[in-house]
Design an enzyme around this catalytic site. Structure first.
Site, PDB file in Angstrom:
ATOM      1  N   LYS A  22      32.593  46.937  21.041  1.00  0.00           N
ATOM      2  CA  LYS A  22      32.961  46.914  19.616  1.00  0.00           C
ATOM      3  C   LYS A  22      33.115  48.327  19.054  1.00  0.00           C
ATOM      4  CE  LYS A  22      29.693  46.390  16.287  1.00  0.00           C
ATOM      5  NZ  LYS A  22      29.693  47.313  15.140  1.00  0.00           N
ATOM      6  N   ASN A  23      32.105  49.165  19.283  1.00  0.00           N
ATOM      7  CA  ASN A  23      32.102  50.456  18.584  1.00  0.00           C
ATOM      8  C   ASN A  23      33.119  51.447  19.148  1.00  0.00           C
ATOM      9  OD1 ASN A  23      30.281  49.532  16.752  1.00  0.00           O
ATOM     10  ND2 ASN A  23      28.477  50.367  17.800  1.00  0.00           N
ATOM     11  N   CYS A 117      26.353  46.896   8.228  1.00  0.00           N
ATOM     12  CA  CYS A 117      24.969  46.410   8.221  1.00  0.00           C
ATOM     13  C   CYS A 117      24.107  47.275   7.302  1.00  0.00           C
ATOM     14  CB  CYS A 117      24.384  46.456   9.632  1.00  0.00           C
ATOM     15  SG  CYS A 117      25.147  45.313  10.786  1.00  0.00           S
ATOM     16  N   ARG A 122      22.717  54.911   4.247  1.00  0.00           N
ATOM     17  CA  ARG A 122      23.609  55.291   5.358  1.00  0.00           C
ATOM     18  C   ARG A 122      24.539  56.390   4.865  1.00  0.00           C
ATOM     19  NH1 ARG A 122      25.630  50.231   8.975  1.00  0.00           N
ATOM     20  NH2 ARG A 122      26.048  51.940  10.406  1.00  0.00           N
ATOM     21  N   ASP A 306      20.549  49.937  18.569  1.00  0.00           N
ATOM     22  CA  ASP A 306      21.199  48.625  18.448  1.00  0.00           C
ATOM     23  C   ASP A 306      20.596  47.586  19.396  1.00  0.00           C
ATOM     24  OD1 ASP A 306      22.768  49.606  16.450  1.00  0.00           O
ATOM     25  OD2 ASP A 306      24.475  50.064  17.740  1.00  0.00           O
ATOM     26  N   ARG A 399      30.704  39.273  14.045  1.00  0.00           N
ATOM     27  CA  ARG A 399      31.298  40.609  13.898  1.00  0.00           C
ATOM     28  C   ARG A 399      31.313  41.362  15.222  1.00  0.00           C
ATOM     29  NH1 ARG A 399      27.921  43.972  10.745  1.00  0.00           N
ATOM     30  NH2 ARG A 399      29.293  45.479  11.696  1.00  0.00           N
TER      31      ARG A 399
END
Ligand code: EPU
Length: 420
Positions: A22-23, A117, A122, A306, A399
């Site tokens: 994903k990232n 999230c 952040r 994560d 997601r």
């Protein structure tokens, strides 16, 4: 509203094939803004964050065409600057990559403050510091970040005060077409930074050092289209590795890069699981009891933040006291209240969770996916606990995990989506 329903307590066995990361995918898709030409991106995970990234590109004027469920053709030649729609940007943290990519291509960018999230504050000060070092003037007004240069980005040295994945990638994007050379020091070293650099280099960029803490970017005038496959998702793989250990199962997790999983494998072995590495798979099993351990999360190559919620769930099943120390985010333990609904004994003091584990500890309950990885932890807890679990707010899980229900059903899990 859809929920995930689980009848837990069964050992899982078989093979799970890991999807693209994903990232890496979200960074590489948005990096396409800089490419004047056609790219084919393969091994894309079919998840909502990827679909949102593609929607952002389409809304900005790129031609986006799915070839298969996991590959897409993108032509960003006609992208209109500063046109990323606020509603899409606010749904996804990684939309901040529009800033770096637009600065590189157009010398200016306007993007709404990104969502994602909730782990407490952040900040994006390191992204801004980097853009300013490269000659941009950056302001934040009406919940929008506005970055402008006069005549384009100019290469320079940037020393990051904090090791940040997002800021490293964003500054790297901004620097790719700069006049001169940019050096990012104290850079993050995550595999998705290397993957993004490899994609850009394949398009004609000159980036060296990605994967180390010093990245050097020599500006080039143009980027051309390529065909590029995204690397496997180490966090999806790690989630299923933990699941094999938590359910007393045996899972072969394939299409992975075992090197990326070393910190996770080491902690699973310390707890008493067996991990067998092959070229592109790891097989995780567990026959005996789990031992309590201490884990501290760090930037790569340390244990990934994560994986904090998933690992903490496994610690609930290890007899004795384990500790999870969060070393990256301020507020990563919001999921603990949900695990407590399933019988877990966990005390949180600031960034340290102390888990009083017991193999029989978890029982089925109604819980929520508080965020993406917390949601994955609820799936692990539900499949490991005796009884019935229902998980709400599963859009968080969708997601980041492609077809998690189908993949788990294939290895024997009693899990389904129910619409209520
Ligand atoms: N930080 C700052 N200033 C900045 C940027 C970050 O102080 O300008 C701090 C953050 O507050 C945090 C630390 O630096 O304490 C690390 O943040 P980082 O910038 O590395 O996080 P990110 O780039 O926003 C990515 C992943 C997250 C993952 C973190 C850490 C993406 C899209 N997101 O976020 O992934 O938790 O790195 O590894 O790449 C997930 O996939 O579930 C997820 C949340």
């Amino acid at each position: 509203m859809d929920k995930i329903a689980i009848n837990g307590g069964k050992p899982l066995s078989g093979e799970i094939v890991i999807s693209g990361m994903k990232n890496a995918a979200v960074a590489i898709l948005l990096a396409n803004i800089m490419v004047e030409g056609e790219c084919i991106i393969e091994n894309l995970p079919d998840i909502s964050d990827v679909n949102r990234s593609l929607e952002i590109l389409s809304a900005m004027g790129a031609k986006v065409e799915h070839i298969t469920k996991n590959s897409v053709k993108i032509d960003s030649t006609n992208i209109v600057p500063c046109s990323a729609p606020d509603d899409l940007v606010k749904k996804m943290r990684a939309s901040y990559y529009v800033l770096g990519a637009e600065l590189a291509r157009f010398g200016r960018s306007t993007v709404a403050c990104p969502g994602g999230c909730d782990f407490g504050v952040r900040p994006i000060d390191q992204h801004i510091k980097g853009f300013e070092a490269l000659g941009a003037t950056v302001s934040v007004t009406n919940n929008h970040i506005v970055a402008v240069t006069t005549g384009g980005v100019i290469g320079d040295s940037v020393f990051m005060d904090v090791v940040s994945v997002g800021a490293t990638i964003n500054i790297m994007l901004a620097a790719v077409k700069a006049k001169g050379v940019t050096v990012i020091e104290n850079a993050a070293r995550e595999p998705h930074i290397v993957d993004t650099a490899n994609f850009l280099n394949a398009c004609g960029a000159k980036i060296s050092g990605a994967g180390t803490d010093v990245i050097k970017i020599t500006g080039v005038p143009t980027l051309h289209g390529v065909t590029y496959a995204i690397i496997p998702d180490m966090i999806e793989a790690g989630t299923f590795m933990v699941l094999a250990a938590s359910t007393h199962g045996k899972l072969k997790i394939s299409n992975v890069i075992p090197k990326h999983l070393e910190s996770i494998s080491a902690k699973l072995v310390e707890m008493g699981a067996d991990v067998v590495e092959e070229d592109d798979s790891v097989t995780v099993s567990r026959s005996g009891e789990l031992s309590p351990i201490t884990v501290k999360t760090h930037p790569y190559p340390g244990f990934p933040t994560d994986m904090n919620p998933q690992m903490c769930t496994l610690m609930c099943l290890a007899g004795g006291k384990s500790r999870m120390i969060e070393g990256v985010w301020d507020n990563r333990f919001r999921y603990v209240e949900e695990l407590k609904r399933m019988g877990a004994s966990i005390e949180v003091d600031d960034k340290v969770a102390t888990i009083d584990g017991d193999p029989q500890k978890l029982v089925g309950a109604n819980v929520r996916a508080i965020d993406l990885r917390a949601g994955a932890a609820m799936v692990i807890a539900g499949l490991s606990a005796k009884g019935h679990t229902e998980i709400e707010d599963i859009f968080h899980i969708q997601r980041g995990y492609e077809d998690i229900i189908g993949k788990l059903q294939k290895v024997g899990a009693d899990i389904q989506i129910i619409t209520v």
